[in-house]
Design a protein around this motif. Structure first.
Motif, PDB file in Angstrom:
ATOM      1  N   THR A   1       0.858  -1.180   0.000  1.00 42.41           N
ATOM      2  CA  THR A   1       0.000   0.000   0.000  1.00 42.41           C
ATOM      3  C   THR A   1       0.897   1.233   0.000  1.00 42.41           C
ATOM      4  OG1 THR A   1      -0.068   0.187   2.409  1.00 42.41           O
ATOM      5  CG2 THR A   1      -1.750  -1.224   1.355  1.00 42.41           C
ATOM      6  N   ALA A   2       0.308   2.372  -0.310  1.00 37.88           N
ATOM      7  CA  ALA A   2       1.074   3.619  -0.294  1.00 37.88           C
ATOM      8  C   ALA A   2       1.636   3.879   1.096  1.00 37.88           C
ATOM      9  CB  ALA A   2       0.180   4.775  -0.743  1.00 37.88           C
ATOM     10  N   ALA A   3       0.838   3.584   2.125  1.00 32.29           N
ATOM     11  CA  ALA A   3       1.302   3.816   3.499  1.00 32.29           C
ATOM     12  C   ALA A   3       2.507   2.933   3.824  1.00 32.29           C
ATOM     13  CB  ALA A   3       0.160   3.547   4.482  1.00 32.29           C
ATOM     14  N   GLN A   4       2.443   1.649   3.431  1.00 34.69           N
ATOM     15  CA  GLN A   4       3.567   0.741   3.691  1.00 34.69           C
ATOM     16  C   GLN A   4       4.825   1.180   2.950  1.00 34.69           C
ATOM     17  OE1 GLN A   4       1.571  -2.790   2.347  1.00 34.69           O
ATOM     18  NE2 GLN A   4       1.185  -3.548   4.441  1.00 34.69           N
ATOM     19  N   ALA A   5       4.655   1.607   1.708  1.00 32.38           N
ATOM     20  CA  ALA A   5       5.802   2.064   0.920  1.00 32.38           C
ATOM     21  C   ALA A   5       6.431   3.295   1.542  1.00 32.38           C
ATOM     22  CB  ALA A   5       5.356   2.349  -0.510  1.00 32.38           C
ATOM     23  N   MET A   6       5.588   4.181   2.053  1.00 34.11           N
ATOM     24  CA  MET A   6       6.094   5.421   2.637  1.00 34.11           C
ATOM     25  C   MET A   6       6.851   5.141   3.932  1.00 34.11           C
ATOM     26  SD  MET A   6       4.002   8.984   2.741  1.00 34.11           S
ATOM     27  CE  MET A   6       2.611   8.232   3.545  1.00 34.11           C
ATOM     28  N   VAL A   7       6.356   4.214   4.754  1.00 41.21           N
ATOM     29  CA  VAL A   7       7.047   3.852   5.996  1.00 41.21           C
ATOM     30  C   VAL A   7       8.412   3.239   5.679  1.00 41.21           C
ATOM     31  CG1 VAL A   7       7.015   2.252   7.957  1.00 41.21           C
ATOM     32  CG2 VAL A   7       4.960   3.572   7.383  1.00 41.21           C
ATOM     33  N   ALA A   8       8.427   2.322   4.714  1.00 37.14           N
ATOM     34  CA  ALA A   8       9.696   1.691   4.334  1.00 37.14           C
ATOM     35  C   ALA A   8      10.688   2.719   3.798  1.00 37.14           C
ATOM     36  CB  ALA A   8       9.438   0.608   3.288  1.00 37.14           C
TER      37      ALA A   8
ATOM     38  N   VAL B   1      19.319  11.274   5.993  1.00 40.51           N
ATOM     39  CA  VAL B   1      18.486  12.388   5.528  1.00 40.51           C
ATOM     40  C   VAL B   1      17.839  13.057   6.737  1.00 40.51           C
ATOM     41  CG1 VAL B   1      16.405  12.954   4.204  1.00 40.51           C
ATOM     42  CG2 VAL B   1      18.102  11.375   3.259  1.00 40.51           C
ATOM     43  N   VAL B   2      17.831  14.370   6.756  1.00 42.65           N
ATOM     44  CA  VAL B   2      17.426  15.125   7.941  1.00 42.65           C
ATOM     45  C   VAL B   2      15.946  14.956   8.278  1.00 42.65           C
ATOM     46  CG1 VAL B   2      17.191  17.443   8.918  1.00 42.65           C
ATOM     47  CG2 VAL B   2      19.278  16.812   7.703  1.00 42.65           C
ATOM     48  N   ASP B   3      15.072  15.053   7.290  1.00 40.70           N
ATOM     49  CA  ASP B   3      13.627  14.943   7.531  1.00 40.70           C
ATOM     50  C   ASP B   3      13.064  13.844   6.632  1.00 40.70           C
ATOM     51  OD1 ASP B   3      10.980  15.306   8.156  1.00 40.70           O
ATOM     52  OD2 ASP B   3      10.995  17.482   7.898  1.00 40.70           O
ATOM     53  N   PRO B   4      13.316  12.589   6.984  1.00 40.68           N
ATOM     54  CA  PRO B   4      12.989  11.488   6.070  1.00 40.68           C
ATOM     55  C   PRO B   4      11.494  11.322   5.808  1.00 40.68           C
ATOM     56  CG  PRO B   4      13.663  10.639   8.213  1.00 40.68           C
ATOM     57  CD  PRO B   4      13.956  12.102   8.222  1.00 40.68           C
ATOM     58  N   ALA B   5      10.650  11.529   6.805  1.00 39.50           N
ATOM     59  CA  ALA B   5       9.209  11.338   6.615  1.00 39.50           C
ATOM     60  C   ALA B   5       8.649  12.366   5.641  1.00 39.50           C
ATOM     61  CB  ALA B   5       8.488  11.418   7.954  1.00 39.50           C
TER      62      ALA B   5
ATOM     63  N   ARG C   1      14.434   3.932   5.264  1.00 37.00           N
ATOM     64  CA  ARG C   1      15.598   3.885   4.368  1.00 37.00           C
ATOM     65  C   ARG C   1      16.296   5.244   4.321  1.00 37.00           C
ATOM     66  NH1 ARG C   1      14.680   1.804  -1.756  1.00 37.00           N
ATOM     67  NH2 ARG C   1      16.773   2.149  -2.600  1.00 37.00           N
ATOM     68  N   LEU C   2      15.513   6.311   4.229  1.00 35.76           N
ATOM     69  CA  LEU C   2      16.105   7.649   4.177  1.00 35.76           C
ATOM     70  C   LEU C   2      16.737   8.025   5.519  1.00 35.76           C
ATOM     71  CD1 LEU C   2      13.407   9.601   2.111  1.00 35.76           C
ATOM     72  CD2 LEU C   2      15.559   8.614   1.308  1.00 35.76           C
ATOM     73  N   ARG C   3      16.106   7.618   6.611  1.00 29.92           N
ATOM     74  CA  ARG C   3      16.683   7.908   7.924  1.00 29.92           C
ATOM     75  C   ARG C   3      18.031   7.216   8.065  1.00 29.92           C
ATOM     76  NH1 ARG C   3      12.665   6.583  10.841  1.00 29.92           N
ATOM     77  NH2 ARG C   3      11.866   8.693  11.167  1.00 29.92           N
ATOM     78  N   ALA C   4      18.113   5.976   7.608  1.00 33.73           N
ATOM     79  CA  ALA C   4      19.381   5.230   7.678  1.00 33.73           C
ATOM     80  C   ALA C   4      20.458   5.877   6.821  1.00 33.73           C
ATOM     81  CB  ALA C   4      19.148   3.783   7.238  1.00 33.73           C
ATOM     82  N   ALA C   5      20.042   6.576   5.767  1.00 34.33           N
ATOM     83  CA  ALA C   5      20.996   7.251   4.880  1.00 34.33           C
ATOM     84  C   ALA C   5      21.418   8.616   5.405  1.00 34.33           C
ATOM     85  CB  ALA C   5      20.385   7.393   3.484  1.00 34.33           C
TER      86      ALA C   5
ATOM     87  N   ILE D   1      13.535   7.274  -4.278  1.00 32.89           N
ATOM     88  CA  ILE D   1      14.087   7.016  -2.940  1.00 32.89           C
ATOM     89  C   ILE D   1      15.553   6.602  -3.032  1.00 32.89           C
ATOM     90  CG2 ILE D   1      13.916   5.549  -0.891  1.00 32.89           C
ATOM     91  CD1 ILE D   1      11.775   7.767  -1.105  1.00 32.89           C
ATOM     92  N   ALA D   2      15.902   5.825  -4.050  1.00 30.57           N
ATOM     93  CA  ALA D   2      17.304   5.435  -4.235  1.00 30.57           C
ATOM     94  C   ALA D   2      18.183   6.665  -4.447  1.00 30.57           C
ATOM     95  CB  ALA D   2      17.426   4.471  -5.417  1.00 30.57           C
ATOM     96  N   LEU D   3      17.706   7.609  -5.251  1.00 26.73           N
ATOM     97  CA  LEU D   3      18.474   8.831  -5.505  1.00 26.73           C
ATOM     98  C   LEU D   3      18.526   9.719  -4.264  1.00 26.73           C
ATOM     99  CD1 LEU D   3      17.175   9.582  -9.102  1.00 26.73           C
ATOM    100  CD2 LEU D   3      19.522   8.987  -8.471  1.00 26.73           C
ATOM    101  N   ARG D   4      17.417   9.811  -3.545  1.00 26.54           N
ATOM    102  CA  ARG D   4      17.421  10.630  -2.321  1.00 26.54           C
ATOM    103  C   ARG D   4      18.356  10.019  -1.276  1.00 26.54           C
ATOM    104  NH1 ARG D   4      18.479  14.379  -0.030  1.00 26.54           N
ATOM    105  NH2 ARG D   4      17.312  15.423   1.629  1.00 26.54           N
ATOM    106  N   SER D   5      18.481   8.692  -1.298  1.00 25.78           N
ATOM    107  CA  SER D   5      19.353   8.016  -0.333  1.00 25.78           C
ATOM    108  C   SER D   5      20.821   8.351  -0.548  1.00 25.78           C
ATOM    109  CB  SER D   5      19.167   6.498  -0.411  1.00 25.78           C
ATOM    110  OG  SER D   5      17.859   6.139  -0.011  1.00 25.78           O
ATOM    111  N   ILE D   6      21.182   8.721  -1.780  1.00 28.54           N
ATOM    112  CA  ILE D   6      22.555   9.181  -2.017  1.00 28.54           C
ATOM    113  C   ILE D   6      22.617  10.701  -2.002  1.00 28.54           C
ATOM    114  CG2 ILE D   6      23.270   7.093  -3.208  1.00 28.54           C
ATOM    115  CD1 ILE D   6      22.988   8.635  -5.866  1.00 28.54           C
ATOM    116  N   ARG D   7      21.582  11.307  -1.409  1.00 31.47           N
ATOM    117  CA  ARG D   7      21.510  12.725  -1.039  1.00 31.47           C
ATOM    118  C   ARG D   7      21.264  13.676  -2.191  1.00 31.47           C
ATOM    119  NH1 ARG D   7      23.562  12.448   4.236  1.00 31.47           N
ATOM    120  NH2 ARG D   7      22.672  14.491   4.606  1.00 31.47           N
TER     121      ARG D   7
END
Length: 280
Positions: free
Chosen positions: A5-12, A22-26, A16-20, A64-70
């Protein structure tokens, strides 16, 4: 690919962004999901229970992959909000920033008819001032041809093309005439400070728009040296500065013959804009 679901994808994506780092991942996960689904960010909640279509999920994964590399969010979605308007941006120009709105407010405090924007970049300052002051005309100059094209596109987007001239120029080299308002957000980060910048800025924004490769004051020296030749009687000049540069830039303006020189703070109380005026 397992459907989510969109909600599940957004949580995942948020994890991922927090682990990378990123300052405000949500927030970023939400904005990028809206972009992938081609909806307004305000509507993400409405699609949260729904399964993502495969093409949306694929787009979201890439973002998300691109955002993960900032890679900055603005570069991924191609735009950035500034003073209530959306501006098209790319890796060729400096991202419009909220702090620069202090310069806009200061410029709009008094009327003007002719404005010059030195180092116009995305054109966000020039275009905003012309959109707010609808009888004014303006010139934006930048050394970068790509920036000039971006500024011209934003002038078209916000319906000020007929009143906006954009030229490739090394500061004042292609400038003529006199202006009752001259503004600039020049490269003011010193070479020594570059390593302290976030990955988003240091790796993905144009270096020539960030630093002079020296002490961060070179652009102000150039502006102060020549600005009186292009200021109309009682004309104003205002420049954005780094928070430690107020005294140095004020001194440059005073030594150049500008009067009523003062520093304008931002909302956090830090020095943000230096103002000067041509004497009568």
């Amino acid at each position: 690919m397992t459907q989510q679901t969109a909600a599940q994808a957004m949580v995942a994506a948020t994890h991922r962004l927090r682990a990378a780092g990123v300052v405000d991942p949500a927030r970023d996960a939400r904005i990028l999901l809206a972009h992938a689904a081609q909806i307004e960010a305000s509507r993400v909640t409405l699609i949260a229970p729904e399964q993502l279509a495969d093409e949306v999920a694929d787009r979201y994964e890439q973002l998300i992959a691109l955002r993960s590399i900032r890679v900055p969010v603005s570069h991924l979605i191609g735009e950035r909000q500034f003073y209530g308007r959306r501006f098209k941006v790319s890796g060729e120009v400096l991202d419009p920033r909220p702090e620069t709105e202090i310069l806009i407010e200061a410029a709009l405090a008094m009327p003007f008819s002719q404005v010059l924007d030195l180092g116009t970049g995305s054109g966000c300052i020039l275009v905003t001032l012309l959109a707010e002051q609808q009888k004014a005309r303006g010139l934006g100059v930048d050394l970068s041809e790509a920036a000039c094209l971006q500024a011209s596109a934003n002038a078209l987007l916000h319906n000020v093309t007929e009143r906006a001239d954009v030229r490739q120029s090394n500061w004042f080299s292609a400038v003529d005439g006199r202006y009752d308002l001259i503004v600039s957000n020049p490269p003011y980060i010193s070479l020594a400070e570059m390593e302290e910048l976030s990955d988003e800025v240091r790796r993905y924004e144009p270096e020539m728009a960030l630093t002079d490769g020296a002490d961060g004051l070179e652009a102000y020296r150039l502006i102060a040296r020549d600005v009186l030749q292009y200021l109309a009687q009682d004309g104003r000049v205002m420049v954005e500065i780094g928070p430690t540069q107020g005294a140095d830039v004020s001194q440059l303006f005073t030594e150049a013959g500008l009067v009523d020189v003062r520093v304008i703070p931002d909302l956090d109380g830090r020095d943000r804009v230096v103002y000067g005026k041509r004497a009568d």
